[in-house]
Design an enzyme around this catalytic site. Sequence first.
Site, PDB file in Angstrom:
ATOM      1  N   ASP A 228      12.914  -2.500   1.014  1.00  0.00           N
ATOM      2  CA  ASP A 228      12.669  -3.069   2.348  1.00  0.00           C
ATOM      3  C   ASP A 228      13.287  -2.235   3.467  1.00  0.00           C
ATOM      4  O   ASP A 228      13.719  -2.775   4.482  1.00  0.00           O
ATOM      5  CB  ASP A 228      13.194  -4.514   2.443  1.00  0.00           C
ATOM      6  CG  ASP A 228      12.719  -5.366   1.298  1.00  0.00           C
ATOM      7  OD1 ASP A 228      11.524  -5.282   0.978  1.00  0.00           O
ATOM      8  OD2 ASP A 228      13.535  -6.095   0.706  1.00  0.00           O
TER       9      ASP A 228
ATOM     10  N   LYS B 172       9.590   1.379   4.562  1.00  0.00           N
ATOM     11  CA  LYS B 172       8.800   2.495   4.009  1.00  0.00           C
ATOM     12  C   LYS B 172       7.363   2.468   4.519  1.00  0.00           C
ATOM     13  O   LYS B 172       6.751   3.504   4.688  1.00  0.00           O
ATOM     14  CB  LYS B 172       8.778   2.421   2.468  1.00  0.00           C
ATOM     15  CG  LYS B 172      10.113   2.750   1.827  1.00  0.00           C
ATOM     16  CD  LYS B 172      10.002   2.862   0.324  1.00  0.00           C
ATOM     17  CE  LYS B 172      10.023   1.539  -0.407  1.00  0.00           C
ATOM     18  NZ  LYS B 172      11.217   0.741  -0.295  1.00  0.00           N
TER      19      LYS B 172
ATOM     20  N   GLY C  29       6.168  -4.681  -1.598  1.00  0.00           N
ATOM     21  CA  GLY C  29       5.397  -5.220  -0.475  1.00  0.00           C
ATOM     22  C   GLY C  29       5.410  -4.214   0.650  1.00  0.00           C
ATOM     23  O   GLY C  29       6.460  -3.938   1.214  1.00  0.00           O
ATOM     24  N   HIS C  30       4.272  -3.598   0.925  1.00  0.00           N
ATOM     25  CA  HIS C  30       4.208  -2.631   2.011  1.00  0.00           C
ATOM     26  C   HIS C  30       3.269  -3.160   3.090  1.00  0.00           C
ATOM     27  O   HIS C  30       2.125  -3.500   2.806  1.00  0.00           O
ATOM     28  CB  HIS C  30       3.686  -1.274   1.495  1.00  0.00           C
ATOM     29  CG  HIS C  30       4.680  -0.557   0.639  1.00  0.00           C
ATOM     30  ND1 HIS C  30       4.412   0.617  -0.011  1.00  0.00           N
ATOM     31  CD2 HIS C  30       5.968  -0.843   0.349  1.00  0.00           C
ATOM     32  CE1 HIS C  30       5.494   1.013  -0.667  1.00  0.00           C
ATOM     33  NE2 HIS C  30       6.439   0.133  -0.476  1.00  0.00           N
TER      34      HIS C  30
ATOM     35  N   GLN D 287      10.531  -0.305  -4.042  1.00  0.00           N
ATOM     36  CA  GLN D 287      11.918  -0.782  -4.137  1.00  0.00           C
ATOM     37  C   GLN D 287      12.884   0.277  -3.598  1.00  0.00           C
ATOM     38  O   GLN D 287      12.511   1.032  -2.717  1.00  0.00           O
ATOM     39  CB  GLN D 287      12.289  -1.183  -5.576  1.00  0.00           C
ATOM     40  CG  GLN D 287      11.564  -2.420  -6.085  1.00  0.00           C
ATOM     41  CD  GLN D 287      10.204  -2.130  -6.678  1.00  0.00           C
ATOM     42  OE1 GLN D 287      10.036  -1.206  -7.443  1.00  0.00           O
ATOM     43  NE2 GLN D 287       9.224  -2.937  -6.338  1.00  0.00           N
TER      44      GLN D 287
ATOM     45  N   ASP E 237      16.686   0.024  16.415  1.00  0.00           N
ATOM     46  CA  ASP E 237      16.581  -0.874  17.573  1.00  0.00           C
ATOM     47  C   ASP E 237      17.139  -2.262  17.294  1.00  0.00           C
ATOM     48  O   ASP E 237      17.514  -2.990  18.218  1.00  0.00           O
ATOM     49  CB  ASP E 237      15.110  -0.973  18.038  1.00  0.00           C
ATOM     50  CG  ASP E 237      14.172  -1.342  16.903  1.00  0.00           C
ATOM     51  OD1 ASP E 237      14.133  -0.581  15.908  1.00  0.00           O
ATOM     52  OD2 ASP E 237      13.504  -2.387  17.000  1.00  0.00           O
TER      53      ASP E 237
END
Length: 429
Positions: A13, A16, A40-41, A223, A332
């Site tokens: 997470d 990527k 999960g992308h 991952q 940010d």
Amino acid sequence: MANVTVIGAQWGDEGKGKIVDWLASRADVVVRFQGGHNAGHTLVIDGKTYKLSLLPSGIVSGTLSVIGNGVVLDPWALRDEVAKVEAQGVAITAENLAIADNCPLILPLHRDLDALRETAAGKGKIGTTGRGIGPAYEDKVGRRAIRVCDLAHLDTLEPQLDRLCAHHDALRAGFGQPPVDRAALLEELREIAPFVLRFAQPVWKRLKKVRRAGAKILFEGAQGVLLDVDHGTYPFVTSSNTVSGTAASGSGLGPNSTGFVLGIVKAYTTRVGSGPFPTELEDEIGQRLGERGHEFGTVTGRKRRVGWFDAVLVRQSCAISGVTGIALTKIDVLDGLEKVKICTGYRLRGKVYDYLPSHSADQAACEPIYEDMPGWSESTAGARSYADLPANAIKYIQRIQELIECPVALVSTSPERDDTILMRDPFVD
Ligand code: IMP
């Protein structure tokens, strides 16, 4: 270096998706080499959001996308994902998707076992994604797996199925569960086989050919290094090797094919699931970073744990994975903090450590040693050059670079593709 290997250098997470999307738009081939649909992308392209779990990120732009042998493949999850992405207007054919025919399958019995174990473990659970990843990898190394190529030989599958089910029936009995319904499983495999087989091939051969023709290959890791089954916070890890070296073994190309290894690093730290996390923040600052960073899992929707930047862990990940340069993301999210902290070492039973020890109890007992740095009140969001950044943000990035002993190749300042400060181009350098 014609090729690029992208890996997460923390617990996954790291952001990527955006970096991979930018690189995929310039690659000729995108290859997934480990993990499965636990990843999960999220890609945002021309205002449209695509959520991918198993499909390589190149698929959205029509780039040849390869699922390598190092991946564990749930054929039903694949079919659902293909349908979802096709409904968004992307055509997926044997021209742009290739699946290694020696890829092991995730079956419903793997999902069952994942859930049974996690439930039985109670507080000691790993916090898996529940996708059956671990049990599928166990069957692969146990030489019991049903693989993609077996789908073309279903008439002779029975002895293999018997061996696999004998193993699972014993485990299931231990959990008070009925044996696997072999006939139903075989039927399910028969039904899904034509869908998968249309993409199946010896992908090592196809990759060899495109490489010889000068193609730029992007290896897309899932991952992060700290979830690696050897090098991560074992046993609170995933069941594959997430390090860059797996790009070679998980695709069938040699180790000289990985090219520029780009480690994706978040400007703070997050983790989903259980396990040691030395710099975890359970206070208001952690809450604030989690909210600002939208730290909820893409696959499971779980709230991520949040903490300060841990330079010890990232230095270790970069070394283990031979990282050429890092992409620093989500800087940010730290905007507006009066003070930021970086972990530079651990204190453990009176001794100072400059690395994370291997034993789980030691990892859990590590107390972070922090260096304080002044924060910045100005916004870094959307900055596209170093000159756009507040002086203290630059100092923070430079200090990270020194501590992790690895150069910063790019800094990402928002989810938008163009909001990136580029120091080194991985495909050119
Ligand atoms: P599994 O991969 O489902 O077996 O889960 C093992 C551990 O890896 C759990 O802590 C999961 O939360 C974590 N994990 C698996 N995939 C991802 C991912 O894509 N991002 C972050 N954590 C993940």
